[in-house]
Design a protein around this motif. Structure first.
Motif, PDB file in Angstrom:
ATOM      1  N   ALA A 113       0.828  -1.213   0.000  1.00 63.03           N
ATOM      2  CA  ALA A 113       0.000   0.000   0.000  1.00 63.03           C
ATOM      3  C   ALA A 113       0.857   1.255   0.000  1.00 63.03           C
ATOM      4  CB  ALA A 113      -0.934  -0.005   1.203  1.00 63.03           C
ATOM      5  N   ASN A 114       2.080   1.126   0.518  1.00 66.82           N
ATOM      6  CA  ASN A 114       2.994   2.265   0.558  1.00 66.82           C
ATOM      7  C   ASN A 114       4.062   2.185  -0.529  1.00 66.82           C
ATOM      8  OD1 ASN A 114       2.311   4.074   2.967  1.00 66.82           O
ATOM      9  ND2 ASN A 114       2.147   2.015   3.825  1.00 66.82           N
ATOM     10  N   ARG A 115       3.771   1.401  -1.574  1.00 63.47           N
ATOM     11  CA  ARG A 115       4.596   1.302  -2.775  1.00 63.47           C
ATOM     12  C   ARG A 115       6.014   0.795  -2.502  1.00 63.47           C
ATOM     13  NH1 ARG A 115       2.714   6.747  -6.175  1.00 63.47           N
ATOM     14  NH2 ARG A 115       0.481   6.250  -6.152  1.00 63.47           N
ATOM     15  N   ARG A 194      13.375   6.599  14.922  1.00 62.13           N
ATOM     16  CA  ARG A 194      12.452   7.720  14.705  1.00 62.13           C
ATOM     17  C   ARG A 194      11.917   8.228  16.031  1.00 62.13           C
ATOM     18  NH1 ARG A 194       6.938   8.670  13.917  1.00 62.13           N
ATOM     19  NH2 ARG A 194       6.448  10.297  12.350  1.00 62.13           N
ATOM     20  N   ARG A 195      11.908   9.542  16.169  1.00 62.64           N
ATOM     21  CA  ARG A 195      11.358  10.181  17.363  1.00 62.64           C
ATOM     22  C   ARG A 195       9.898  10.564  17.137  1.00 62.64           C
ATOM     23  NH1 ARG A 195      15.496  14.929  19.064  1.00 62.64           N
ATOM     24  NH2 ARG A 195      14.041  15.995  17.650  1.00 62.64           N
ATOM     25  N   ALA A 196       9.236  10.995  18.215  1.00 65.71           N
ATOM     26  CA  ALA A 196       7.831  11.373  18.122  1.00 65.71           C
ATOM     27  C   ALA A 196       7.618  12.575  17.209  1.00 65.71           C
ATOM     28  CB  ALA A 196       7.278  11.669  19.518  1.00 65.71           C
ATOM     29  N   ASP A 197       8.632  13.451  17.075  1.00 70.11           N
ATOM     30  CA  ASP A 197       8.480  14.628  16.221  1.00 70.11           C
ATOM     31  C   ASP A 197       8.792  14.339  14.761  1.00 70.11           C
ATOM     32  OD1 ASP A 197      11.212  14.317  16.269  1.00 70.11           O
ATOM     33  OD2 ASP A 197      11.662  16.304  17.081  1.00 70.11           O
ATOM     34  N   GLU A 241       7.948   5.946   8.937  1.00 74.50           N
ATOM     35  CA  GLU A 241       7.084   7.124   9.004  1.00 74.50           C
ATOM     36  C   GLU A 241       5.610   6.730   8.939  1.00 74.50           C
ATOM     37  OE1 GLU A 241       5.950  11.079   6.339  1.00 74.50           O
ATOM     38  OE2 GLU A 241       7.691   9.865   5.787  1.00 74.50           O
ATOM     39  N   LYS A 242       5.259   5.874   7.982  1.00 71.34           N
ATOM     40  CA  LYS A 242       3.858   5.505   7.804  1.00 71.34           C
ATOM     41  C   LYS A 242       3.331   4.675   8.979  1.00 71.34           C
ATOM     42  CE  LYS A 242       3.279   7.498   3.804  1.00 71.34           C
ATOM     43  NZ  LYS A 242       2.380   8.673   3.666  1.00 71.34           N
ATOM     44  N   LEU A 243       4.207   3.889   9.608  1.00 71.06           N
ATOM     45  CA  LEU A 243       3.808   3.124  10.791  1.00 71.06           C
ATOM     46  C   LEU A 243       3.701   4.009  12.028  1.00 71.06           C
ATOM     47  CD1 LEU A 243       5.884  -0.192  10.531  1.00 71.06           C
ATOM     48  CD2 LEU A 243       3.399  -0.039  10.730  1.00 71.06           C
ATOM     49  N   GLY A 244       4.277   5.209  11.953  1.00 67.51           N
ATOM     50  CA  GLY A 244       4.309   6.082  13.121  1.00 67.51           C
ATOM     51  C   GLY A 244       5.230   5.549  14.204  1.00 67.51           C
TER      52      GLY A 244
END
Length: 351
Positions: A113-115, A194-197, A241-244
């Motif tokens: 879905a995220n190519r 990855r951080r929360a920001d 990024e997409k997974l958050g």
């Protein structure tokens, strides 16, 4: 920002939990382990532990009230456990990321879905669905349990239609994925912090070599073209990024000609990142602590080409040999019993 001096809660008592705890302590945090047994590797390195099952809400609440933030060493922590704990303290990665990465069909569907390129796949919940799926995907193909399964467990390669029934019986599941067999040249992995920001840092791609379905060695860095390296880094960052993701996401890829094809994801420290403990500016374990606490992310620069060697089963009996090698760094996990296929430690050596 969660300041040093706070307490990091870690779900799981294995070797990854042990190394997360040690990294937290080096940055001035307390580490509190949630595990089932008091002698698990992570429990050996901190005085703070809560013993209980992942469905014991009284123990989970007691654990949550004793910590400031919660992470995990095992992506198969039940989603309900993560949701319950999140009522009390931040849990990284969150339940949504676990839902996707715990189930192979959900994981592959999310990638597509995220190519991000994935093998052709189909789901099978019955033997008939497996037969139909194999006919659709073609032979050879790989059939795996959708949940659990690691280090070569819970999967079979089907090279002949006559092997379908046996493969289904061997899996002992009612939820499987059929994937086209990928004629890959090598397997690589990328670990993203990855951080929360939304700030991210990725470790360079590394090459993984397996023996009997278990990671044997990781070569650092992977010998890749600039094109392939950029593809892998871009795909891993996109998925994080997409997974958050808040924390780490490890993504395994197959290299096929001039493209990378996703194999699996894990929202935690990864075996192929153990080299970072000795030959990277920041270890993956320290980077996890930095990410979940909102600290500046560290450099991911390789300080020297190296090889990570897993010590599986009786391989750990050679520990004295590694101590005599000037460019080798030995890490043993404190497990009392050696068994075939069990990860007992690893060695990082300058290449």
């Amino acid at each position: 920002m969660i300041q040093p001096g706070a307490t990091i809660g870690i779900l799981g008592g294995g070797q990854l939990g042990r190394m997360i705890a040690q990294a937290a302590q080096r940055l001035g945090y307390q580490a509190h382990i949630y595990a089932e047994e008091a002698d698990e590797p992570a429990c050996q390195v901190t005085a703070f532990k809560t013993l209980g099952s992942f469905d014991d809400e009284a123990k989970l609440k007691e654990f949550a009230q004793a910590v400031d933030v919660i992470t995990l060493e095992w992506e198969n922590v039940p989603v309900k456990t993560a949701e319950f704990l999140a009522q009390y303290k931040p849990v990284y990665p969150d339940a949504n990321a676990l839902k996707i990465t715990q189930h192979r069909v959900a994981e592959k569907s999310f990638a597509v879905a995220n190519r991000v390129i994935a093998p052709a796949f189909a789901q099978a919940k019955t033997l008939d669905e497996l037969r139909n799926g194999v006919m659709k995907i073609g032979i050879p193909c790989v059939v795996k349990t959708c949940r659990m399964g690691y280090d070569g467990k819970g999967q079979s390669i089907i090279r002949d239609l006559k092997e379908i029934d046996a493969a289904w019986n061997n899996l002992q599941t009612d939820d499987a994925i059929i994937e086209s067999f990928v004629p890959f040249e090598r397997e690589i992995s990328v670990i993203v912090a990855r951080r929360a920001d939304g700030m991210m840092q990725a470790f360079p791609p590394v090459e993984n070599r397996h023996k009997n379905g278990i990671l044997d060695e990781t070569q650092v860095p992977a010998m890749l073209s600039t094109l392939l390296e950029e593809q892998a880094m871009k795909a891993a960052k996109l998925l994080a990024e997409k997974l958050g993701i808040i924390g780490l996401l490890a993504v395994e890829f197959f290299v096929v000609d001039t493209q990378v094809v996703i194999n699996e994801m894990a929202p935690r420290p990864h075996n192929s990142g153990h080299w970072t403990m000795d030959f990277c500016a920041t270890s993956q374990f320290e980077q996890l602590i930095r990410a979940i606490c909102g600290l500046p992310l560290g450099s991911t620069a390789i300080t020297s080409p190296c090889i990570m060697k897993n010590l599986i089963g009786d391989d750990a009996n050679d520990w004295k040999k590694y101590l005599t090698e000037p460019n080798a760094h030995l890490h043993l996990y404190g497990k009392s019993e050696s068994r075939p296929g069990r990860k007992m430690g690893h060695v990082n050596k300058k290449a």
